[in-house]
Design a protein around this motif. Structure first.
Motif, PDB file in Angstrom:
ATOM      1  N   PHE A  38     -26.791  53.018 -20.866  1.00 19.44           N
ATOM      2  CA  PHE A  38     -27.230  51.558 -20.406  1.00 19.44           C
ATOM      3  C   PHE A  38     -25.873  51.022 -20.173  1.00 19.44           C
ATOM      4  CE2 PHE A  38     -30.760  53.311 -22.759  1.00 19.44           C
ATOM      5  CZ  PHE A  38     -32.001  52.480 -21.893  1.00 19.44           C
ATOM      6  N   CYS A  39     -25.891  49.849 -19.407  1.00 17.78           N
ATOM      7  CA  CYS A  39     -24.733  48.927 -19.189  1.00 17.78           C
ATOM      8  C   CYS A  39     -25.214  47.388 -19.151  1.00 17.78           C
ATOM      9  CB  CYS A  39     -24.035  49.393 -18.032  1.00 17.78           C
ATOM     10  SG  CYS A  39     -22.387  48.618 -17.937  1.00 17.78           S
ATOM     11  N   HIS A  40     -25.082  46.714 -20.276  1.00 18.11           N
ATOM     12  CA  HIS A  40     -25.567  45.287 -20.084  1.00 18.11           C
ATOM     13  C   HIS A  40     -24.385  44.416 -20.049  1.00 18.11           C
ATOM     14  CE1 HIS A  40     -28.085  47.708 -22.502  1.00 18.11           C
ATOM     15  NE2 HIS A  40     -29.354  46.827 -22.189  1.00 18.11           N
ATOM     16  N   ARG A  67     -25.009  43.353 -25.418  1.00 17.77           N
ATOM     17  CA  ARG A  67     -24.211  42.877 -24.397  1.00 17.77           C
ATOM     18  C   ARG A  67     -22.867  42.204 -25.151  1.00 17.77           C
ATOM     19  NH1 ARG A  67     -27.193  41.715 -20.232  1.00 17.77           N
ATOM     20  NH2 ARG A  67     -29.060  41.298 -21.305  1.00 17.77           N
ATOM     21  N   SER A 245     -29.985  44.813 -17.641  1.00 20.48           N
ATOM     22  CA  SER A 245     -28.934  45.905 -17.631  1.00 20.48           C
ATOM     23  C   SER A 245     -29.035  46.343 -16.273  1.00 20.48           C
ATOM     24  CB  SER A 245     -29.477  47.020 -18.557  1.00 20.48           C
ATOM     25  OG  SER A 245     -30.654  47.690 -17.974  1.00 20.48           O
TER      26      SER A 245
END
Length: 325
Positions: A38-40, A67, A245
């Protein structure tokens, strides 16, 4: 620890620019599948982390949710170390074992980066309890999203913080959406900050898109907590320009809504104010932006050239004081 020299408005502007350019570069690398999981992204919310952290002392504790890129950069963790962590490299701030949602920098008292929604909220209460028990002149600041305020651990933690009178500030970064659910559809009240009444906490709503006003409003709150050892609950009104995300297309909002909020962009706001006050020229801004972009580009090169974590370290750091081979 004595008070440090405060950053200038130009420094504050550069910190927000660095976060923005770092996140844009992270988005690009994620799309190229160089970043997994994941990448927020923190794009749009830069004023909250930069403004609040610049009011704190370097020895104050901070802890946040998933985040977390902006908080780490605002705290002083290098862009190289942050990007390397996104790439899962050994030179990352969590040795490549945490990834996007688990940035840590113990030297700078930045204790996460936590993936479980509201899972870090009780940890903040524990950190504040420890500092009060040790009679330290330190403040704990816990950042959380509006989606965390309906979790059981949130209520239990704030109840304890209010009951034990802990020196902690809970900052809800209200970016309007818990994943894809608008805040008005998830809480039966007008303001998130009203939750503070149930725990006997002082509270305030601050503008999370205007970094100068945010710092002006936040500074006396920090001093009050440091003096009285009493908790505060803050609702920072902000907005994220990207999806929840990288896998979220954010189809639950209109382009018109997004563009309206971009008119309040914290970077543009400070840039315009400083130019109007003749404290900044467009040429100087361009130089700052170029520098921020170059640091972001260099961080990718650093991450790409860094080593992978050794396979025999995959099971390390699970238990305190114990290494499993």
């Amino acid at each position: 620890m004595g008070k440090e020299a405060k950053n200038t408005d130009i420094d504050i502007l550069f910190q927000m620019l660095l976060i923005r350019r770092f996140e844009e570069r992270a988005s690009q690398q994620y799309q190229q599948q160089k970043i997994g999981g994941f990448c927020h992204l923190y794009i749009g919310q830069e004023a909250v982390a930069v403004g609040t952290i610049n009011v704190l002392r370097p020895d104050d504790y901070i802890i946040t949710a998933y985040r977390d890129h902006g908080h780490a950069l605002a705290r002083g963790t290098s862009a190289d170390s942050c990007m390397a962590e996104l790439f899962g490299k050994a030179s990352g701030c969590s040795k490549g074992l945490g990834g996007s949602m688990h940035f840590f920098d113990v030297e700078r008292h930045m204790y996460g980066g936590h993936a479980i929604v509201a899972g870090h909220v009780p940890l903040a209460a524990g950190m504040a309890f420890a500092s009060k028990y040790r009679d330290e002149d330190r403040v704990t600041v816990c950042y959380l999203g509006d989606g965390a305020i309906n979790q059981g651990s949130f209520h239990e933690s704030l109840n304890m913080a209010g009951l034990f009178e802990l020196p902690v500030i809970y900052i809800v970064e209200n970016n309007q959406f818990a994943m894809g659910t608008h805040v008005k559809r998830s809480i039966p009240m007008d303001k998130i900050v009203d939750r503070a009444k149930g725990y006997g906490m002082k509270s305030a709503v601050i503008d999370g898109m205007d970094v100068r006003n945010l710092m002006k409003d936040f500074a006396p709150i920090v001093e009050d907590v440091r003096k009285t050892k009493q908790p505060w609950f803050i609702e920072a009104e902000t907005y994220r320009y990207r999806g929840h995300s990288m896998s979220d297309p954010a189809t639950y909002r209109t382009r018109e809504e997004l563009e309206k909020h971009k008119e309040q962009d914290p970077i543009t706001k400070l840039q315009d104010d400083l130019i109007t006050e003749k404290l900044l020229t467009q040429e100087k801004f361009d130089e700052l932006d170029k520098k921020a972009r170059q640091i972001a580009v260099d961080s990718v090169r650093f991450a790409e050239s860094s080593e992978e974590p050794p396979l025999d370290e995959l099971y390390n750091y699970t238990y305190y004081g114990e290494t499993v081979k």
